[in-house]
Motif scaffolding. Structure first.
Motif, PDB file in Angstrom:
ATOM      1  N   ALA A   4      30.126  46.905  50.136  1.00 48.74           N
ATOM      2  CA  ALA A   4      29.636  45.551  49.884  1.00 48.74           C
ATOM      3  C   ALA A   4      28.836  45.482  48.585  1.00 48.74           C
ATOM      4  O   ALA A   4      28.997  44.550  47.792  1.00 48.74           O
ATOM      5  CB  ALA A   4      28.785  45.074  51.058  1.00 48.74           C
ATOM      6  N   ALA A   5      27.995  46.479  48.337  1.00 48.70           N
ATOM      7  CA  ALA A   5      27.195  46.499  47.109  1.00 48.70           C
ATOM      8  C   ALA A   5      28.090  46.610  45.877  1.00 48.70           C
ATOM      9  O   ALA A   5      27.833  45.962  44.858  1.00 48.70           O
ATOM     10  CB  ALA A   5      26.199  47.654  47.156  1.00 48.70           C
ATOM     11  N   ALA A   6      29.144  47.421  45.965  1.00 52.10           N
ATOM     12  CA  ALA A   6      30.062  47.578  44.829  1.00 52.10           C
ATOM     13  C   ALA A   6      30.819  46.283  44.553  1.00 52.10           C
ATOM     14  O   ALA A   6      30.970  45.885  43.391  1.00 52.10           O
ATOM     15  CB  ALA A   6      31.035  48.717  45.104  1.00 52.10           C
ATOM     16  N   ILE A   7      31.271  45.599  45.593  1.00 55.52           N
ATOM     17  CA  ILE A   7      31.975  44.325  45.409  1.00 55.52           C
ATOM     18  C   ILE A   7      31.030  43.284  44.825  1.00 55.52           C
ATOM     19  O   ILE A   7      31.405  42.505  43.943  1.00 55.52           O
ATOM     20  CB  ILE A   7      32.572  43.832  46.741  1.00 55.52           C
ATOM     21  CG1 ILE A   7      33.685  44.776  47.203  1.00 55.52           C
ATOM     22  CG2 ILE A   7      33.112  42.411  46.604  1.00 55.52           C
ATOM     23  CD1 ILE A   7      34.166  44.510  48.611  1.00 55.52           C
ATOM     24  N   ASP A   8      29.803  43.274  45.281  1.00 53.21           N
ATOM     25  CA  ASP A   8      28.811  42.300  44.813  1.00 53.21           C
ATOM     26  C   ASP A   8      28.519  42.437  43.322  1.00 53.21           C
ATOM     27  O   ASP A   8      28.159  41.469  42.669  1.00 53.21           O
ATOM     28  CB  ASP A   8      27.529  42.457  45.630  1.00 53.21           C
ATOM     29  CG  ASP A   8      26.581  41.302  45.445  1.00 53.21           C
ATOM     30  OD1 ASP A   8      27.040  40.144  45.436  1.00 53.21           O
ATOM     31  OD2 ASP A   8      25.372  41.561  45.311  1.00 53.21           O
ATOM     32  N   ARG A   9      28.690  43.632  42.771  1.00 52.83           N
ATOM     33  CA  ARG A   9      28.432  43.859  41.344  1.00 52.83           C
ATOM     34  C   ARG A   9      29.576  43.406  40.437  1.00 52.83           C
ATOM     35  O   ARG A   9      29.416  43.353  39.222  1.00 52.83           O
ATOM     36  CB  ARG A   9      28.159  45.340  41.090  1.00 52.83           C
ATOM     37  CG  ARG A   9      26.816  45.808  41.619  1.00 52.83           C
ATOM     38  CD  ARG A   9      26.469  47.196  41.118  1.00 52.83           C
ATOM     39  NE  ARG A   9      27.427  48.217  41.546  1.00 52.83           N
ATOM     40  CZ  ARG A   9      27.291  48.972  42.628  1.00 52.83           C
ATOM     41  NH1 ARG A   9      26.242  48.828  43.415  1.00 52.83           N
ATOM     42  NH2 ARG A   9      28.187  49.890  42.934  1.00 52.83           N
TER      43      ARG A   9
END
Length: 58
Positions: A23-28
C-alpha cells in the motif's frame, strides 16, 4: 492515451512484502488518487489479492 484505472490480480508470498508495504509503495506513485487492496484467498504460502488503482494518467 491516459490510463485511469488498473486492476491487478496478485499472488504474493505470505510473509513478505506485507500488505502495508504494498500500500505504501502504491501510494508513492505519481498520479494515484486512490486504491483498494482486497484479500481474495489465503493458503500456506501465498495470499491472493485484488488491487484496484485509480487516478488520472497513472
Amino acid at each position: 492515451m491516459r490510463i485511469r484505472r488498473v486492476v491487478l490480480d496478485v499472488d504474493k508470498a505470505f510473509a513478505q512484502p506485507s500488505l502495508s508495504d504494498i500500500a505504501a509503495a502504491i501510494d508513492r506513485v505519481r498520479g494515484v488518487e486512490g486504491f483498494n487492496i482486497s484479500v481474495e484467498e489465503v493458503d500456506q504460502e501465498t495470499v491472493g489479492t485484488l488491487i484496484n488503482v485509480e487516478g488520472d494518467n497513472i
